[in-house]
Design a protein around this motif. Sequence first.
Motif, short mmCIF file in Angstrom:
data_model
loop_
_atom_site.label_atom_id
_atom_site.label_comp_id
_atom_site.label_asym_id
_atom_site.label_seq_id
_atom_site.Cartn_x
_atom_site.Cartn_y
_atom_site.Cartn_z
N GLU A 12 0.82 -1.21 0.00
CA GLU A 12 0.00 0.00 0.00
C GLU A 12 0.86 1.26 0.00
N MET A 13 1.94 1.23 0.75
CA MET A 13 2.84 2.38 0.82
C MET A 13 3.53 2.61 -0.53
N THR A 14 3.95 1.54 -1.15
CA THR A 14 4.67 1.65 -2.43
C THR A 14 3.75 2.17 -3.52
N MET A 24 2.28 6.56 -7.16
CA MET A 24 1.22 7.42 -7.69
C MET A 24 1.54 8.89 -7.42
N ASN A 25 2.07 9.19 -6.24
CA ASN A 25 2.46 10.57 -5.92
C ASN A 25 3.55 11.08 -6.86
N THR A 44 15.03 7.31 -5.23
CA THR A 44 15.29 7.96 -3.94
C THR A 44 14.10 8.01 -2.99
N LYS A 45 12.89 7.99 -3.51
CA LYS A 45 11.71 8.19 -2.66
C LYS A 45 10.79 6.97 -2.56
N ALA A 46 10.88 6.07 -3.53
CA ALA A 46 9.98 4.91 -3.50
C ALA A 46 10.44 3.94 -2.42
N PRO A 47 9.51 3.44 -1.61
CA PRO A 47 9.88 2.59 -0.48
C PRO A 47 10.11 1.12 -0.86
N PHE A 48 11.24 0.91 -1.52
CA PHE A 48 11.71 -0.45 -1.81
C PHE A 48 12.93 -0.69 -0.95
#
Length: 157
Positions: A60-62, A67-68, A123-127
Amino acid sequence: MKQPTTFISIQAHDFDHACVYAKIQKNADSDGAIVTFTGLVRELTERGNLHYMTLEHYPEMTQKSLMNICEQARQRWPLGAINIIHRIGKLTPDEQIVFVGVSSKHRKAAFAATEYIMDFLKTKAPFWKKEVSSEGEFWVQAKLSDKQKADDWLAAN
């Protein structure tokens, strides 16, 4: 005029570049440019020869984060279709890991938006990425050079 479309897929299985391109083209609403980027897993890392890497995420976070990033790109450039595919799980050198495709009325916007999306994915995507190499196992952080590119975009705003 169609409503611009955004497709995001986070998946373990590989993707077919031609099929993904066709999906963008179908949803491009007569745009004059489509730019794509496909990233591959590199064999040589800062810590030796890569045997494989694993990528984990919180779904859900990813999804929300990607999308942002797309919405921010749409605020900067007139974009049609956007398609992001990011793979997770165990990946070996030379496998496809990421795809970004963007359509726009003009090539300059499509090129810039594709680069922007990639810079923020890195840099921002939570992987969470762990590399297993000849030197051992290491969790990998975003490179300073990638962070600088993302900061440059923000400063240009």
